[in-house]
Design a protein around this motif. Structure first.
Motif, mmCIF file in Angstrom:
data_model
loop_
_atom_site.group_PDB
_atom_site.id
_atom_site.type_symbol
_atom_site.label_atom_id
_atom_site.label_comp_id
_atom_site.label_asym_id
_atom_site.label_seq_id
_atom_site.Cartn_x
_atom_site.Cartn_y
_atom_site.Cartn_z
ATOM 1 N N ALA A 9 -0.760 -7.174 29.455
ATOM 2 C CA ALA A 9 -1.073 -5.762 28.099
ATOM 3 C C ALA A 9 -0.530 -5.693 26.687
ATOM 4 O O ALA A 9 -1.203 -5.217 26.164
ATOM 5 C CB ALA A 9 0.410 -4.784 29.524
ATOM 6 N N ALA A 10 0.264 -6.635 26.633
ATOM 7 C CA ALA A 10 0.304 -6.681 25.183
ATOM 8 C C ALA A 10 -0.640 -7.135 24.353
ATOM 9 O O ALA A 10 -1.293 -7.654 23.260
ATOM 10 C CB ALA A 10 1.753 -7.529 24.644
ATOM 11 N N PHE A 21 -4.696 -2.059 26.999
ATOM 12 C CA PHE A 21 -3.290 -1.028 26.969
ATOM 13 C C PHE A 21 -3.290 -0.941 28.513
ATOM 14 O O PHE A 21 -2.716 -0.076 29.423
ATOM 15 C CB PHE A 21 -4.534 0.303 27.025
ATOM 16 N N GLY A 22 -2.698 -2.413 29.131
ATOM 17 C CA GLY A 22 -2.452 -2.913 30.963
ATOM 18 C C GLY A 22 -3.374 -2.770 31.739
ATOM 19 O O GLY A 22 -4.323 -2.384 31.115
ATOM 20 N N SER A 25 -2.843 1.677 34.289
ATOM 21 C CA SER A 25 -2.921 3.197 33.816
ATOM 22 C C SER A 25 -3.408 4.105 34.241
ATOM 23 O O SER A 25 -4.053 4.396 34.767
ATOM 24 C CB SER A 25 -3.341 3.088 32.198
ATOM 25 N N GLY A 57 0.655 1.374 31.981
ATOM 26 C CA GLY A 57 0.228 1.639 31.313
ATOM 27 C C GLY A 57 0.357 3.777 31.435
ATOM 28 O O GLY A 57 0.387 3.263 32.458
ATOM 29 N N ARG A 91 2.547 0.513 27.916
ATOM 30 C CA ARG A 91 1.852 0.903 26.875
ATOM 31 C C ARG A 91 1.398 2.356 27.104
ATOM 32 O O ARG A 91 1.053 2.999 27.970
ATOM 33 C CB ARG A 91 0.497 0.203 27.111
ATOM 34 N N VAL A 93 -0.304 5.407 25.457
ATOM 35 C CA VAL A 93 -1.691 5.353 25.123
ATOM 36 C C VAL A 93 -1.852 7.394 24.580
ATOM 37 O O VAL A 93 -1.235 8.115 25.998
ATOM 38 C CB VAL A 93 -2.912 5.211 25.567
ATOM 39 N N HIS A 117 1.454 3.444 20.972
ATOM 40 C CA HIS A 117 0.603 1.950 21.053
ATOM 41 C C HIS A 117 -0.703 2.004 20.697
ATOM 42 O O HIS A 117 -1.293 0.938 20.794
ATOM 43 C CB HIS A 117 0.950 1.340 22.317
#
Length: 310
Positions: A9-10, A21-22, A25, A57, A91, A93, A117
């Motif tokens: 994800a990172a 973003f993973g 999500s 996410g 993450r 968003v 993030h």
């Protein structure tokens, strides 16, 4: 969330397959109190529950979060509540898209200040800008902060699609790294994935399996409000090459997709679904939406039971 998932994800999108973003999500609903005010305690608890179930996410203040009826200050409160609850494990968003480039840029800068993030930018709705105007809008907002950007392509809501040629141009911007795809055109999405490094996320639960098998790196799901564990399993099955298991999970979840996404507006039913599970206190929505009726909730309960999610 496993260490392996968080590492992925990172990652940046320098190479195909990376997931900025993973992998899973959730397009988060915004819980409200009985009087329509923000339920920030419920928002944090819901985010905690989803991450515990397998999401890595959380997307706040998207359409499912009823962003048209929350103020800029409320959006900031929602974002900060989710960041405090799960920001070290998922993450987070911020949906900042509007049909006003200047306002969108201001929301993007506020989200960066709050610690988001990344940003979700929906195609400007109702205005139906031409493709060159879309390009200028997205690049202007992406240049307004240092955050990575996920474009949201959903022409059924906005009235205009981001065309393939425009997406290929936008991919050249350093901070435009992903697309939440709800266009319903798997071939067009496949072409963009083949010609760019954009990370694709399926934004239409009916097509989750289809888009993942065509190269999407993950999902931005509404149905994951009640099926995060199952969608995380589906992604892991595909990662391991177990298509029969992924297909089994996809078919099992069809009734849940039907119940949440086809009977009325998705935010209405997603909120009813998490209330059924006892995660939030009520299914209050803000006008012009209306809460799910008792009859709709009864059908939803049966749909979730059929999907093994009772």
């Amino acid at each position: 969330m496993s260490d392996e998932l968080f590492t992925l994800a990172a990652a940046t999108t320098g190479a195909p397959g990376a997931a900025p973003f993973g992998r899973l999500s959730v397009a988060l609903v915004t819980p409200f109190l009985d009087d329509g005010g923000l339920d920030l305690e419920g928002t944090a608890a819901l985010a905690e529950k989803l991450v515990a179930d397998g999401a890595d996410g959380i997307v706040v203040s998207g359409t499912t979060g009823e962003s048209p009826t929350t103020s800029d200050a409320e959006k900031d409160h929602i974002l900060r509540a989710v960041l405090e609850a799960v920001g070290s494990r998922a993450r987070v968003v911020a949906g900042v898209g509007t049909n006003d480039t200047r306002h969108t840029s201001e929301l993007a800068q506020a989200a960066q200040k709050a610690g988001a993030h990344g940003l979700l930018l929906v195609t400007p709705y109702y205005s139906r800008p031409p493709q060159e105007a879309l390009y200028q809008h997205f690049t202007a907002v992406a240049s307004a902060t240092d955050l990575p950007v996920m474009l949201y392509d959903i022409p059924v809501r906005t009235g205009v699609a981001i065309e393939t040629a425009t997406l290929i141009r936008l991919a050249e911007h350093d901070r435009i790294v992903a697309v939440k795809d709800a266009k319903g055109d798997v071939f067009a999405s496949s072409e963009v994935m083949a010609r760019t490094g954009l990370a694709y996320y399926c934004g239409d639960d009916a097509l989750n399996l289809a888009l993942l098998t065509h190269g999407a790196v993950g999902l931005v799901s509404v149905v994951a409000h009640v099926a995060a564990a199952e969608y995380a399993q589906l992604i892991r099955a595909l990662d391991s090459g177990d298509l029969p298991r992924a297909l089994e999970l996809h078919r099992r979840l069809i009734p849940a997709v039907r119940g949440i996404m086809t009977r009325t507006q998705g935010a209405i039913m997603a909120k009813a679904a998490v209330q059924l599970r006892g995660v939030i206190r009520n299914r209050t929505v803000r006008s012009p939406l209306i809460p799910a009726t008792d009859e709709q909730v009864a059908l939803l309960r049966a749909d979730l039971a059929e999907a093994g999610l009772a």
